[in-house]
Design a protein around this motif. Structure first.
Motif, PDB file in Angstrom:
ATOM      1  N   GLY A  87      32.027 -72.555  12.784  1.00 16.73           N
ATOM      2  CA  GLY A  87      32.274 -73.461  11.925  1.00 16.73           C
ATOM      3  C   GLY A  87      31.738 -73.267  11.207  1.00 16.73           C
ATOM      4  O   GLY A  87      32.411 -71.975  10.686  1.00 16.73           O
ATOM      5  N   ASP A  88      31.197 -73.186   9.675  1.00 17.62           N
ATOM      6  CA  ASP A  88      31.091 -72.991   8.631  1.00 17.62           C
ATOM      7  C   ASP A  88      29.763 -71.704   8.771  1.00 17.62           C
ATOM      8  O   ASP A  88      28.611 -72.131   8.336  1.00 17.62           O
ATOM      9  CB  ASP A  88      30.582 -73.929   7.845  1.00 17.62           C
ATOM     10  CG  ASP A  88      30.533 -73.643   6.158  1.00 17.62           C
ATOM     11  OD1 ASP A  88      30.772 -72.857   5.789  1.00 17.62           O
ATOM     12  OD2 ASP A  88      30.107 -74.222   5.075  1.00 17.62           O
ATOM     13  N   SER A  89      30.157 -70.897   9.333  1.00 17.27           N
ATOM     14  CA  SER A  89      28.414 -69.718   9.168  1.00 17.27           C
ATOM     15  C   SER A  89      29.720 -68.808   8.439  1.00 17.27           C
ATOM     16  O   SER A  89      30.382 -67.904   8.599  1.00 17.27           O
ATOM     17  CB  SER A  89      28.630 -69.448  10.024  1.00 17.27           C
ATOM     18  OG  SER A  89      28.044 -67.972  10.590  1.00 17.27           O
ATOM     19  N   TRP A  90      28.582 -67.823   7.848  1.00 15.91           N
ATOM     20  CA  TRP A  90      28.520 -66.164   7.671  1.00 15.91           C
ATOM     21  C   TRP A  90      28.843 -65.785   8.450  1.00 15.91           C
ATOM     22  O   TRP A  90      29.837 -63.920   8.349  1.00 15.91           O
ATOM     23  CB  TRP A  90      27.653 -65.825   6.524  1.00 15.91           C
ATOM     24  CG  TRP A  90      27.984 -66.946   5.495  1.00 15.91           C
ATOM     25  CD1 TRP A  90      26.628 -66.980   4.960  1.00 15.91           C
ATOM     26  CD2 TRP A  90      28.515 -66.238   4.305  1.00 15.91           C
ATOM     27  NE1 TRP A  90      27.038 -66.826   3.420  1.00 15.91           N
ATOM     28  CE2 TRP A  90      28.890 -66.468   3.026  1.00 15.91           C
ATOM     29  CE3 TRP A  90      29.861 -65.604   4.233  1.00 15.91           C
ATOM     30  CZ2 TRP A  90      29.072 -67.065   1.765  1.00 15.91           C
ATOM     31  CZ3 TRP A  90      30.711 -65.321   2.928  1.00 15.91           C
ATOM     32  CH2 TRP A  90      29.864 -65.942   1.658  1.00 15.91           C
TER      33      TRP A  90
ATOM     34  N   LEU B  50      41.360 -72.205   7.163  1.00  9.36           N
ATOM     35  CA  LEU B  50      39.653 -71.443   6.481  1.00  9.36           C
ATOM     36  C   LEU B  50      39.500 -72.424   5.665  1.00  9.36           C
ATOM     37  O   LEU B  50      38.366 -72.656   5.499  1.00  9.36           O
ATOM     38  CB  LEU B  50      40.837 -70.421   5.436  1.00  9.36           C
ATOM     39  CG  LEU B  50      41.307 -69.277   6.124  1.00  9.36           C
ATOM     40  CD1 LEU B  50      41.384 -68.265   5.007  1.00  9.36           C
ATOM     41  CD2 LEU B  50      40.755 -68.803   7.830  1.00  9.36           C
ATOM     42  N   PHE B  51      40.099 -73.329   4.852  1.00 12.25           N
ATOM     43  CA  PHE B  51      39.002 -74.502   4.034  1.00 12.25           C
ATOM     44  C   PHE B  51      39.101 -75.354   4.555  1.00 12.25           C
ATOM     45  O   PHE B  51      38.028 -76.660   3.542  1.00 12.25           O
ATOM     46  CB  PHE B  51      40.297 -74.309   3.081  1.00 12.25           C
ATOM     47  CG  PHE B  51      40.574 -73.390   1.622  1.00 12.25           C
ATOM     48  CD1 PHE B  51      39.569 -73.520   0.583  1.00 12.25           C
ATOM     49  CD2 PHE B  51      41.238 -72.862   1.958  1.00 12.25           C
ATOM     50  CE1 PHE B  51      39.486 -72.439  -0.387  1.00 12.25           C
ATOM     51  CE2 PHE B  51      41.542 -71.672   0.647  1.00 12.25           C
ATOM     52  CZ  PHE B  51      40.559 -71.591  -0.242  1.00 12.25           C
ATOM     53  N   ALA B  52      39.704 -76.183   5.991  1.00 15.69           N
ATOM     54  CA  ALA B  52      38.991 -76.783   6.979  1.00 15.69           C
ATOM     55  C   ALA B  52      37.912 -76.646   7.502  1.00 15.69           C
ATOM     56  O   ALA B  52      36.929 -77.373   7.544  1.00 15.69           O
ATOM     57  CB  ALA B  52      39.655 -77.649   7.540  1.00 15.69           C
ATOM     58  N   VAL B  53      37.576 -75.665   7.828  1.00 19.06           N
ATOM     59  CA  VAL B  53      36.460 -75.284   8.436  1.00 19.06           C
ATOM     60  C   VAL B  53      34.751 -74.811   7.434  1.00 19.06           C
ATOM     61  O   VAL B  53      33.764 -74.738   7.333  1.00 19.06           O
ATOM     62  CB  VAL B  53      37.008 -74.375   9.899  1.00 19.06           C
ATOM     63  CG1 VAL B  53      35.624 -73.536  10.115  1.00 19.06           C
ATOM     64  CG2 VAL B  53      37.770 -74.819  10.841  1.00 19.06           C
ATOM     65  N   LEU B  54      35.741 -73.870   6.581  1.00 24.31           N
ATOM     66  CA  LEU B  54      34.551 -72.908   5.593  1.00 24.31           C
ATOM     67  C   LEU B  54      34.842 -73.984   4.259  1.00 24.31           C
ATOM     68  O   LEU B  54      35.309 -74.629   3.850  1.00 24.31           O
ATOM     69  CB  LEU B  54      35.238 -71.456   5.647  1.00 24.31           C
ATOM     70  CG  LEU B  54      35.887 -70.821   6.943  1.00 24.31           C
ATOM     71  CD1 LEU B  54      35.868 -69.362   6.635  1.00 24.31           C
ATOM     72  CD2 LEU B  54      34.078 -71.048   7.652  1.00 24.31           C
ATOM     73  N   SER B  55      33.387 -73.093   3.624  1.00 22.99           N
ATOM     74  CA  SER B  55      32.703 -74.056   2.458  1.00 22.99           C
ATOM     75  C   SER B  55      34.425 -72.993   1.855  1.00 22.99           C
ATOM     76  O   SER B  55      34.830 -72.317   2.341  1.00 22.99           O
ATOM     77  CB  SER B  55      31.365 -74.063   2.160  1.00 22.99           C
ATOM     78  OG  SER B  55      31.686 -72.407   1.485  1.00 22.99           O
TER      79      SER B  55
END
Length: 360
Positions: free
Chosen positions: A72-75, A224-229
């Protein structure tokens, strides 16, 4: 661009007129070596090896994307970006073997698999790359015929330095120091060159290649843009593509850079043209996997359709034969090979640094 010449045609070079050696063995130098290689069974297909290799690479590709969606949305996704960069490069090496018909017997099967691996999986035009690589194999390190030594960004000889203008002239002064940083752009360059190649009406399967490249771009960027900011998505893309480019560049750079350059009417027979312009990289099985067998560059250039796992077995035969002929056979360690390439780049850029780029 045209792909009318298949890469594996390099296995059937024009060789000098038949001769007879003192031991009664007939044929050109390459023909005699080719018979020894064939008698050793080293041109036979290795279907089991490639079934395992393609399976492992495919599993890594799927696993990387499964991890991406799960995380998910994580560094921490930057770790996934690094992993997928390595996987993309390994897929590129698989596409290389497919293009040389090392995997399948038929051209059609090789082409279909190559389009899936190149265009769909990693966003690189299989047809464009195959055409470019065919020309490289035909005339390695020849300034007039090898597209890999075109002075588009860097200069590869003092003659090119003397004739350079614009960006190559500017970069050429300190190109040895800029080489590895510039490799971070190689992944992007592959994508851009692939799209530009689609404009050429002579490109085979242009519609199919364009469609597959478009599907790759939509799925890749969309994921990329669906999962990450947005910020994380951009950083992921930059890290992924930069490491992908560095890996591929480091795979191909040790093979010919810093080796003799040919120019104009320089002519060598097939065996010497391939051996004298290539460098092997010494290492074990791990290096074979990391570099996709391209560390046996001499053997690969002599026998492009030889399956990758057979290159290690062919090496002692080729090296001993070159010793018989008195043909220089260069093998270096990995670090040494990069050092030789960088010294060459720095040397050919010297006239530009002095402000008087005279060929020498």
């Amino acid at each position: 661009m045209t792909n009318s010449t298949a890469i594996d045609d390099a296995d059937s070079p024009v060789v000098p007129e038949n001769t007879v050696r003192g031991d009664g063995e007939r044929g050109s130098d390459f023909a005699r070596l080719s018979r020894r290689i064939a008698q050793a069974g080293l041109l036979d297909r290795r279907f089991g090896y490639y079934a395992v290799r393609l399976g492992l690479v495919a599993a890594a590709f799927v696993g990387g994307w499964v991890a991406f969606f799960a995380l998910g949305d994580s560094w921490y996704q930057l770790l996934v970006a690094v992993f997928l960069a390595v996987v993309f490069a390994q897929i590129g090496l698989v596409a290389h073997d497919l293009a040389h018909r090392q995997v399948f017997r038929s051209r059609r099967s090789s082409e279909i698999a190559g389009l899936v691996a190149g265009n769909l999986a990693i966003g690189m035009s299989y047809g464009w790359w195959m055409d470019k690589h065919t020309r490289h194999h035909a005339n390695p390190n020849h300034e007039d015929h090898d597209p890999d030594v075109n002075p588009d960004f860097l200069v590869w000889s003092r003659e090119q330095a003397a004739e350079s203008k614009g960006l190559p002239r500017f970069l050429g002064r300190w190109q040895a120091f800029l080489f590895f940083p510039l490799l971070t752009l190689e992944g992007f360059n592959l994508h851009v060159s692939s799209v530009r190649a689609l404009r050429r009406p002579t490109m085979r399967h242009r519609a199919v290649e364009a469609s597959l490249l478009a599907v790759h771009a939509v799925l890749y960027v969309g994921a990329l843009f669906a999962v990450l900011s947005p910020g994380k998505a951009v950083v992921f893309l930059l890290v992924h593509q930069a490491i992908f480019g560095v890996y591929l560049g480091c795979t191909f750079a040790p093979n010919h850079k810093g080796m003799p350059m040919l120019r104009g009417e320089d002519k060598l027979d097939f065996l010497r043209r391939q051996v004298l312009t290539s460098r092997n990289v010494r290492g074990g099985v791990v290096l074979d996997v990391v570099l996709g067998g391209l560390n046996y560059q001499i053997e690969h250039h002599l026998f492009p359709s030889m399956p990758m796992p057979n290159l290690r077995r062919a090496q002692p035969i080729v090296r001993a034969y070159c010793e018989e002929l008195g043909v220089d056979y260069l093998e270096s360690g990995l670090v040494s090979s990069y050092a030789q390439a960088l010294r060459h780049l720095h040397d050919v850029g010297a006239p530009l640094r002095s402000g008087s780029p005279a060929a020498g």
